[in-house]
Write a protein that holds these residues in place. Structure first.
Motif, PDB file in Angstrom:
ATOM      1  N   CYS A  48      17.480  78.424 -78.246  1.00 43.92           N
ATOM      2  CA  CYS A  48      18.135  79.460 -77.452  1.00 43.92           C
ATOM      3  C   CYS A  48      18.758  80.530 -78.337  1.00 43.92           C
ATOM      4  N   LEU A  51      24.561  79.847 -77.549  1.00 41.56           N
ATOM      5  CA  LEU A  51      24.927  78.426 -77.604  1.00 41.56           C
ATOM      6  C   LEU A  51      26.123  78.260 -76.659  1.00 41.56           C
ATOM      7  N   CYS A  52      25.822  78.203 -75.358  1.00 41.03           N
ATOM      8  CA  CYS A  52      26.882  78.196 -74.346  1.00 41.03           C
ATOM      9  C   CYS A  52      27.699  76.911 -74.418  1.00 41.03           C
ATOM     10  N   TYR A  54      28.904  75.307 -72.138  1.00 35.68           N
ATOM     11  CA  TYR A  54      28.576  74.344 -71.069  1.00 35.68           C
ATOM     12  C   TYR A  54      27.109  73.903 -71.091  1.00 35.68           C
ATOM     13  N   CYS A  55      26.391  74.206 -72.164  1.00 35.45           N
ATOM     14  CA  CYS A  55      24.956  73.880 -72.201  1.00 35.45           C
ATOM     15  C   CYS A  55      24.744  72.368 -72.260  1.00 35.45           C
ATOM     16  N   SER A  97      16.714  75.701 -72.217  1.00 36.51           N
ATOM     17  CA  SER A  97      16.509  76.555 -73.400  1.00 36.51           C
ATOM     18  C   SER A  97      16.391  77.987 -72.907  1.00 36.51           C
ATOM     19  N   ASN A 130      18.434  83.737 -69.908  1.00 37.70           N
ATOM     20  CA  ASN A 130      19.770  84.335 -70.099  1.00 37.70           C
ATOM     21  C   ASN A 130      19.650  85.862 -70.151  1.00 37.70           C
TER      22      ASN A 130
HETATM   23  S1  SF4 Z   1      23.101  77.285 -71.132  1.00 37.03           S
HETATM   24 FE1  SF4 Z   1      21.138  78.345 -71.202  1.00 37.03          FE
HETATM   25  S2  SF4 Z   1      21.594  80.253 -72.291  1.00 37.03           S
HETATM   26 FE2  SF4 Z   1      23.243  78.877 -72.710  1.00 37.03          FE
HETATM   27  S3  SF4 Z   1      22.709  77.841 -74.619  1.00 37.03           S
HETATM   28 FE3  SF4 Z   1      21.992  76.534 -72.951  1.00 37.03          FE
HETATM   29  S4  SF4 Z   1      19.912  77.148 -72.632  1.00 37.03           S
HETATM   30 FE4  SF4 Z   1      20.878  78.797 -73.799  1.00 37.03          FE
END
Ligand code: SF4
Length: 245
Positions: A48, A51-52, A54-55, A97, A130
């Motif tokens: 990705c 690096l959210c 909450y991922c 991802s 995203n």
């Molecule tokens: S939540 Fe989505 S945009 Fe955010 S790091 Fe995970 S895969 Fe990437």
């Protein structure tokens, strides 16, 4: 992969693509039937540009170099079609991802979509993105013109500050997913924005709606609900992201 917050998502995208794409094949974690949207054949990929906090795929996206399961677009499409046949699904997606990290991953995605539509012309492919790379490289958007390809753009933040806190990417890149949405609408591709409602107050969501409208985006904002896995809660705490509702 060493990562300092906040990072440049262009560099992160490029680095991630170099790790998850090899000879037109992409790194995937698994293929499965999923209950979302009423039942959807799902491929979980790795890699990705963000690096959210909450991922749910956080550690795979943090360091894709630990994995080695690369699949060609034909192999991905064939696995997804098998799941759809078995479960009588009509919907397809890639998740976990960012499907579009650069031109190589974009071309891989397009081949997956084309193969699925060739085999199952009346199915729907939901592109969960995203929106960052599509906004950065708007010229790619016209190649997403398939009759049944829908694009769900996850906005991550309501402003530069919350975008930076949640994604780890520098706040100045906040507008790119909105640029992508605007261009998707201009090209008459079905697309809509989404936001993780639990991380914002209702006032902040209202503020975002106003901002989206001012941007000229007509589609309605989807509000998604946080999946409170222990890993997600731990990372939200580490990154000091509050659950507000
Ligand atoms: S939540 Fe989505 S945009 Fe955010 S790091 Fe995970 S895969 Fe990437």
């Amino acid at each position: 992969m060493e990562l300092r917050f906040p990072f440049d998502p262009v560099e992160k995208s490029t680095e991630a693509e170099s790790l998850v794409m090899k000879d037109k094949k992409r790194l995937y974690h698994r293929f499965r039937p999923a209950p979302y949207y009423g039942g959807i054949a799902t491929a979980d990929a790795i890699g990705c540009s963000f690096l959210c906090a909450y991922c749910w795929n956080y550690y795979r996206n943090l360091d894709p170099s630990r994995f080695e399961s690369f699949y060609s677009s034909q192999q991905v499409a064939s696995r997804l079609l098998n799941i759809a046949r078995r479960k009588h699904f009509n919907l397809f997606r890639i998740t976990g991802s960012e499907p579009i990290l650069g031109e190589a991953s974009f071309d891989h995605l397009i081949e997956v979509v084309k193969t699925i539509f060739k085999e199952k012309p009346h199915s729907v492919f939901i592109l969960e993105t995203n929106g960052f790379f599509l906004g950065w490289r708007e010229d790619l958007i016209e190649k997403l013109k398939f009759q049944n390809l829908w694009v769900r753009v996850s906005l991550k933040g309501v402003d530069e500050g919350s975008f930076e806190l949640i994604t780890g990417a520098r706040g100045e890149f906040f507008q790119y997913p909105l640029i992508a949405l605007k261009e998707l609408e201009n090209q008459e591709i079905k697309a809509w924005p989404a936001i993780m409602r639990n991380l914002f107050t209702s006032e902040e969501i209202t503020q975002l709606r106003g901002f989206i409208e001012k941007y000229g985006i007509k589609s309605q904002l989807e509000q998604e609900t946080l999946e409170e896995y222990p890993l997600v809660i731990e990372n939200l705490n580490k990154r000091k992201v509050l659950i507000k509702s």
